[in-house]
Design a protein around this motif. Structure first.
Motif, PDB file in Angstrom:
ATOM      1  N   GLN A 178     -39.500 -28.326   1.246  1.00 17.36           N
ATOM      2  CA  GLN A 178     -39.679 -29.746   0.941  1.00 17.36           C
ATOM      3  C   GLN A 178     -40.432 -29.886  -0.379  1.00 17.36           C
ATOM      4  N   TRP A 179     -40.041 -30.877  -1.140  1.00 16.71           N
ATOM      5  CA  TRP A 179     -40.677 -31.148  -2.433  1.00 16.71           C
ATOM      6  C   TRP A 179     -42.148 -31.500  -2.240  1.00 16.71           C
ATOM      7  N   GLN A 180     -42.993 -30.988  -3.128  1.00 17.47           N
ATOM      8  CA  GLN A 180     -44.424 -31.277  -3.112  1.00 17.47           C
ATOM      9  C   GLN A 180     -44.836 -31.829  -4.479  1.00 17.47           C
ATOM     10  N   ALA A 181     -45.664 -32.833  -4.465  1.00 21.09           N
ATOM     11  CA  ALA A 181     -46.119 -33.437  -5.720  1.00 21.09           C
ATOM     12  C   ALA A 181     -46.972 -32.471  -6.528  1.00 21.09           C
ATOM     13  N   LYS A 182     -47.731 -31.593  -5.824  1.00 23.96           N
ATOM     14  CA  LYS A 182     -48.534 -30.561  -6.490  1.00 23.96           C
ATOM     15  C   LYS A 182     -48.113 -29.209  -5.914  1.00 23.96           C
ATOM     16  N   PRO A 183     -47.061 -28.606  -6.466  1.00 27.92           N
ATOM     17  CA  PRO A 183     -46.511 -27.395  -5.860  1.00 27.92           C
ATOM     18  C   PRO A 183     -47.303 -26.134  -6.210  1.00 27.92           C
ATOM     19  N   ILE A 314     -41.060 -30.331 -10.701  1.00 27.76           N
ATOM     20  CA  ILE A 314     -42.321 -30.954 -10.268  1.00 27.76           C
ATOM     21  C   ILE A 314     -42.173 -32.462 -10.138  1.00 27.76           C
ATOM     22  N   HIS A 315     -41.410 -33.069 -11.044  1.00 24.74           N
ATOM     23  CA  HIS A 315     -41.391 -34.534 -11.111  1.00 24.74           C
ATOM     24  C   HIS A 315     -40.158 -35.171 -10.481  1.00 24.74           C
ATOM     25  N   SER A 316     -39.222 -34.354  -9.975  1.00 25.05           N
ATOM     26  CA  SER A 316     -38.008 -34.932  -9.408  1.00 25.05           C
ATOM     27  C   SER A 316     -37.752 -34.402  -8.002  1.00 25.05           C
ATOM     28  N   ASP A 317     -38.036 -35.217  -7.003  1.00 20.72           N
ATOM     29  CA  ASP A 317     -37.727 -34.878  -5.613  1.00 20.72           C
ATOM     30  C   ASP A 317     -36.235 -34.634  -5.453  1.00 20.72           C
ATOM     31  N   ARG A 319     -33.966 -33.664  -7.706  1.00 25.11           N
ATOM     32  CA  ARG A 319     -33.522 -32.408  -8.344  1.00 25.11           C
ATOM     33  C   ARG A 319     -33.946 -31.215  -7.499  1.00 25.11           C
ATOM     34  N   TYR A 320     -35.127 -31.298  -6.920  1.00 24.51           N
ATOM     35  CA  TYR A 320     -35.638 -30.231  -6.059  1.00 24.51           C
ATOM     36  C   TYR A 320     -34.724 -30.049  -4.856  1.00 24.51           C
ATOM     37  N   GLN A 321     -34.357 -31.145  -4.193  1.00 28.30           N
ATOM     38  CA  GLN A 321     -33.527 -31.049  -3.000  1.00 28.30           C
ATOM     39  C   GLN A 321     -32.103 -30.602  -3.344  1.00 28.30           C
ATOM     40  N   GLU A 322     -31.615 -30.913  -4.527  1.00 28.93           N
ATOM     41  CA  GLU A 322     -30.312 -30.404  -4.960  1.00 28.93           C
ATOM     42  C   GLU A 322     -30.329 -28.882  -5.043  1.00 28.93           C
ATOM     43  N   CYS A 323     -31.424 -28.331  -5.559  1.00 31.13           N
ATOM     44  CA  CYS A 323     -31.554 -26.868  -5.639  1.00 31.13           C
ATOM     45  C   CYS A 323     -31.603 -26.251  -4.242  1.00 31.13           C
ATOM     46  N   VAL A 324     -32.339 -26.876  -3.329  1.00 25.79           N
ATOM     47  CA  VAL A 324     -32.422 -26.363  -1.960  1.00 25.79           C
ATOM     48  C   VAL A 324     -31.037 -26.324  -1.324  1.00 25.79           C
TER      49      VAL A 324
END
Length: 349
Positions: A178-183, A314-317, A319-324
């Motif tokens: 899951q995307w985190q604002a501070k990974p 870091i700044h795109s939820d 984009r992060y979920q697309e990678c997952v």
């Protein structure tokens, strides 16, 4: 049916893990010859033999012990029809040559066509090239390595491209991240000059403290890295070989895995990212884009490029979920059973 004699003579590292996973998934009758000094899991029902653990013991063992070992292994050398070498080892050419004298075919897997800077000597490169020239067939893990071999050695080599299977250390959490604002941002594996760790450190040093929680660098260092640009409370540095359980624990902590390589053929660490659904930032080198496909944000091997890729995750939820999602799709094609079946097809035909 065909009897396969597999040689996994290394002591530690990703190549040994690769070999064990391949051999354990063979359906054909086989015997595995492995180093008694191996620090990784060994294949089931393996025959363990002494090898060497230092340069001094290498010279002594090669000159005096290796001929005696060959005589002791002669029944196995005669009984098996095909010899399989899942990665480079200095003794491979000797056993390939023995096989040629005995009328046996050898199949060699080449992970890197050329040693990375600072990793191999001219003699080791010659030995690896000899293994390729004397083998009946070659397996590579990616198209860039095939191209290099054909350019460097022989355009008519019999080469088969079979990708690296998924490395899943015990304890690795394989559910979608899951995307985190501070990974947490992590680099795992040996810290060598060609892996671009300094690029990553300098890129992270340019981030605001609010943009990441911690940077983790875990793996034995063979080069000096300047970590002074990152506050102590924002970094965790581990400088040693990692056990499987540690690799899993570190991977479980991270939300972004970094592969800022300056050069590469492919990456075993990338398969951990795929197995654990960890989005990656990676440079556009070697076969990394082929391995990770849509599971990574790609960048140039520069500090600004690495920082921009990090910021995109870091700044795109979204984009992060697309990678997952892309990483989940990749898992289907990289099971060890499927990879081993492809290797066996090459061995048996």
């Amino acid at each position: 049916m065909i009897n396969v004699l597999a040689f996994s003579l290394g002591r530690l590292g990703g190549c040994v893990v690769y070999a064990t996973n391949i051999i354990n998934n063979f359906s054909q009758p086989h015997t595995a010859i492995v180093s008694r000094y191996c620090n990784e899991n060994v294949p089931c029902a393996a025959v363990q033999v002494p090898t060497f653990r230092s340069m001094i013991s290498f010279v002594f063992s090669t000159l005096f012990y290796l001929p005696m070992l060959t005589l002791w292994l002669l029944p196995s050398l005669l009984r098996h029809r095909v010899y399989y070498f899942p990665y480079y080892h200095p003794w491979n050419p000797w056993f390939i040559a023995c096989g040629k004298l005995l009328g046996k075919a050898s199949v060699v897997t080449v992970h890197d066509a050329v040693f990375h800077p600072g990793e191999g000597t001219a003699i080791e490169q010659w030995l690896m090239d000899a293994s390729v020239k004397w083998a009946a067939k070659i397996i590579v893990l990616s198209m860039p390595v095939e191209v290099q071999l054909r350019q460097r050695i022989d355009s008519k080599l019999k080469i088969h491209v079979i990708p690296h299977g998924l490395i899943v250390p015990d304890g690795l959490i394989c559910k979608p991240r899951q995307w985190q604002a501070k990974p947490n941002i992590a680099f795992l594996g040996r810290v060598n000059a060609y892996k671009g760790v300094q690029l990553l450190v300098d890129a992270v040093a340019g981030l605001d403290d609010s943009e990441f929680d911690q940077l983790l660098i875990a793996g034995r260092h063979s080069v000096d890295i300047d970590y002074s640009g990152i506050p102590d409370q924002k970094k965790q540095i581990i400088d040693r070989w990692l056990e499987d359980g540690e690799i899993a624990a570190f991977a479980n902590q991270c939300h972004i895995l970094a592969l800022p390589y300056i050069e590469a053929s492919q990456s075993g660490v990338a398969t951990i990212a795929i197995a654990a659904n960890i989005p990656v930032i990676a440079t556009r080198v070697g076969a990394l884009p082929d391995q990770l496909k849509g599971g990574a944000i790609y960048c140039d091997a520069t500090v600004d490029g690495v920082r921009a890729a990090l910021c995109e995750l870091i700044h795109s939820d979204l984009r992060y979920q697309e990678c997952v999602s892309a990483l989940i799709n990749e898992q289907m094609e990289l099971s060890w059973a499927q990879i081993a079946a492809q290797v066996e097809f090459v061995l048996c035909n």
